[in-house]
Design a protein around this motif. Structure first.
Motif, PDB file in Angstrom:
ATOM      1  N   LYS A   1      26.742 122.190  -8.004  1.00  0.00           N
ATOM      2  CA  LYS A   1      26.442 123.027  -9.177  1.00  0.00           C
ATOM      3  C   LYS A   1      27.645 123.247 -10.097  1.00  0.00           C
ATOM      4  O   LYS A   1      27.930 124.363 -10.518  1.00  0.00           O
TER       5      LYS A   1
ATOM      6  N   LEU B   1      26.685 118.395   0.423  1.00  0.00           N
ATOM      7  CA  LEU B   1      26.427 119.000  -0.897  1.00  0.00           C
ATOM      8  C   LEU B   1      27.127 118.198  -1.993  1.00  0.00           C
ATOM      9  O   LEU B   1      26.598 118.015  -3.090  1.00  0.00           O
TER      10      LEU B   1
ATOM     11  N   HIS C   1      13.930 119.116   1.263  1.00  0.00           N
ATOM     12  CA  HIS C   1      15.053 119.564   0.425  1.00  0.00           C
ATOM     13  C   HIS C   1      14.576 119.995  -0.954  1.00  0.00           C
ATOM     14  O   HIS C   1      15.213 120.789  -1.629  1.00  0.00           O
ATOM     15  N   SER C   2      13.418 119.463  -1.398  1.00  0.00           N
ATOM     16  CA  SER C   2      13.000 119.759  -2.767  1.00  0.00           C
ATOM     17  C   SER C   2      11.812 120.711  -2.789  1.00  0.00           C
ATOM     18  O   SER C   2      11.358 121.132  -3.832  1.00  0.00           O
TER      19      SER C   2
ATOM     20  N   HIS D   1      17.661 114.567   4.249  1.00  0.00           N
ATOM     21  CA  HIS D   1      16.824 114.550   3.039  1.00  0.00           C
ATOM     22  C   HIS D   1      15.370 114.831   3.384  1.00  0.00           C
ATOM     23  O   HIS D   1      14.464 114.053   3.076  1.00  0.00           O
TER      24      HIS D   1
ATOM     25  N   GLN E   1      19.462 118.522   3.507  1.00  0.00           N
ATOM     26  CA  GLN E   1      20.158 117.628   2.563  1.00  0.00           C
ATOM     27  C   GLN E   1      20.693 116.382   3.264  1.00  0.00           C
ATOM     28  O   GLN E   1      20.712 115.309   2.672  1.00  0.00           O
TER      29      GLN E   1
ATOM     30  N   ARG F   1      25.116 114.843  -2.350  1.00  0.00           N
ATOM     31  CA  ARG F   1      23.821 115.014  -3.031  1.00  0.00           C
ATOM     32  C   ARG F   1      23.974 115.625  -4.430  1.00  0.00           C
ATOM     33  O   ARG F   1      22.986 115.962  -5.073  1.00  0.00           O
ATOM     34  N   LYS F   2      25.213 115.822  -4.851  1.00  0.00           N
ATOM     35  CA  LYS F   2      25.484 116.431  -6.175  1.00  0.00           C
ATOM     36  C   LYS F   2      24.819 117.805  -6.293  1.00  0.00           C
ATOM     37  O   LYS F   2      24.187 118.134  -7.296  1.00  0.00           O
ATOM     38  N   GLU F   3      24.973 118.598  -5.246  1.00  0.00           N
ATOM     39  CA  GLU F   3      24.391 119.943  -5.198  1.00  0.00           C
ATOM     40  C   GLU F   3      25.469 121.025  -5.303  1.00  0.00           C
ATOM     41  O   GLU F   3      25.238 122.165  -4.909  1.00  0.00           O
TER      42      GLU F   3
END
Length: 474
Positions: A158, A151, A232-233, A229, A226, A154-156
């Motif tokens: 927040k 996290l 994930h989106s 990958h 993640q 992946r810069k998740e």
């Protein structure tokens, strides 16, 4: 015949994925197996293509920092390899066929506990068979560490970061230990401590554990989506990953690190009512706003549901969730969604018992009733109490707090406060007075009258603080 059985099982698993999910999984397999060229050629080749451990590791290290720690990559590989295909001698090949890859994804991302368990068993230990508690502990710590790592990578996170929170490594151990405390032997006993590490657990016990502890499946899903990958989106049918980490507001650029670590944030957030899990906003920090009870009240009154966390001088971290806006009044408030928790040395949540309704209490400037902030228990014997003479508190629970069944949360029954934070959770209530600069005296005329009688009316101006604008989350 064998070919048909194989393709049927494979097609059944493939059909669980939406068309765009299928193409996402195909794309990942092709990348890992080195398939190139046109789509038709790819599919023809892909049937014969395989993925090796080296390919999985190479994908990880193709980046400057690996999205997944090495031990978890090996565990994923062992999980893929454990899938038996009809008509193939199982487990002998070091290579992952496309069918194994798809069935692995299908079982872990879309399957039930029954479908996940044999893969998880092999991810814990590739030999299979009964597993020692120590092996399950190592797997669980690897899993949580991988979630934090991926996290962050992946810069998740927040708005949270490894810089503005406590060191995650002690949090990883604490969360693993809390999840492992749910392991139950067939006779219902829960081994603890060193006994747990040496106990053998068979597949049915671990399956029951995975079924009862949803975090395991959620964390595996995060690691796959993640870490590899994949998917994930795409919009997910489940919200468990969506609010795994709440958006963080109010700490960025302030030069302080929260008392929380990432694993504790994930765990405590999962116990909040679902509608409050999407956002935390810092309302009060003793390191930013000073060590003063009137400052504390000024920052937290009428701000909606909140989480209070404090650290005593012995380094114990604990707190509570208040389900309602704090109000200054000499009565108990809140409802049965409130809970107390511990973050260090153990991570645990303690929910209401039904014994009484002493959920939360906040009083200031009164002569007849105790002044301070309390949760659970009763006057003089709170599960958590911070005195209005700021800096002193107690956690009296002999043997347990009546309201929440919590043990003593602080190192000593009467403790000295080292640091404290209050986080608003969910969306701010309409009445939070976004536009005006309110002080506690605007909302509590009783306190204002008391201060005026004491000749201290105008010092309240010092309690006013500009309302912070929401900052972005990047």
């Amino acid at each position: 015949k064998m070919g048909n059985a194989e393709s049927n099982a494979y097609q059944n698993h493939l059909s669980r994925f939406l068309p765009e999910e299928q193409s996402d999984i195909d794309g990942l397999f092709n990348t890992l197996s080195g398939s190139g060229g046109s789509a038709a050629a790819k599919n023809a080749k892909a049937a014969k293509k395989t993925v090796t451990l080296a390919a999985l590791q190479a994908r990880q290290s193709a980046h400057t920092r690996e999205p997944l720690p090495e031990p978890m990559t090996v565990r994923l590989y062992n999980g893929m390899k454990s899938i038996d295909l009809p008509g193939k001698s199982s487990g002998l090949s070091e290579q992952i066929a496309k069918e194994q890859f798809v069935i692995f994804m299908s079982n872990l991302l879309k399957g039930n506990a029954d479908e996940k368990i044999s893969i998880i068993m092999r991810m814990i230990a590739k030999t299979g068979g009964p597993l020692k508690g120590k092996q399950i502990q190592e797997f669980t710590e690897d899993l949580i560490m991988s979630v934090v790592h991926v996290l962050s990578y992946r810069k998740e996170l927040k708005g949270w970061s490894l810089e503005n929170t406590r060191d995650a490594s002690s949090g990883v151990k604490a969360l693993a230990s809390e999840l492992l405390s749910e392991l139950k032997l067939p006779d219902g006993t829960k081994p603890v401590g060193s006994q747990l590490l040496e106990t053998n657990f068979d597949q049915s016990v671990i399956e029951d554990w995975v079924y009862r502890v949803p975090q395991i499946s959620v964390f595996l899903s995060v690691v796959i989506r993640q870490g590899l990958h994949v998917l994930h989106s795409l919009p997910d049918q489940t919200n468990d990953i969506l609010n795994l980490v709440p958006h963080c507001k109010g700490i960025k650029g302030r030069g302080v690190a929260s008392l929380f670590d990432i694993p504790a944030i994930i765990y405590i957030n999962s116990h909040l009512p679902a509608e409050l899990q999407h956002k935390w906003q810092l309302l009060f920090s003793s390191r930013l706003h000073g060590e003063s009870f009137s400052q504390l009240c000024a920052h937290i009154v009428n701000k909606g549901p909140c989480i209070v966390i404090l650290r005593d001088l012995d380094g114990f971290l604990f707190g509570g969730f208040a389900s309602h806006s704090w109000e200054v009044k000499p009565q108990f408030q809140g409802d049965n969604r409130c809970f107390l928790f511990s973050v260090f040395p153990t991570l645990a949540v303690y929910t209401y018992t039904g014994y009484n309704d002493h959920y939360m209490y906040l009083n200031h400037g009164q002569q007849t009733m105790p002044n301070g902030l309390g949760m659970g228990g009763q006057h003089g014997y709170f599960g958590l109490w911070i005195d209005s003479d700021y800096g002193k508190g107690h956690s009296k629970a002999k043997p347990r707090c009546t309201t929440y069944n919590s043990p003593q949360l602080s190192a000593k029954e009467d403790f000295t406060l080292d640091a404290m934070e209050v986080w608003a959770v969910g969306d701010a209530p309409e009445s939070a007075g976004k536009k005006g600069k309110k002080s506690i005296l605007d909302v509590d005329p009783q306190a204002q009258a008391l201060l005026e009688m004491a000749g201290k009316s105008r010092q309240s101006e010092g309690l006013r603080e500009p309302i912070e604008e929401d900052e972005d989350d990047n």
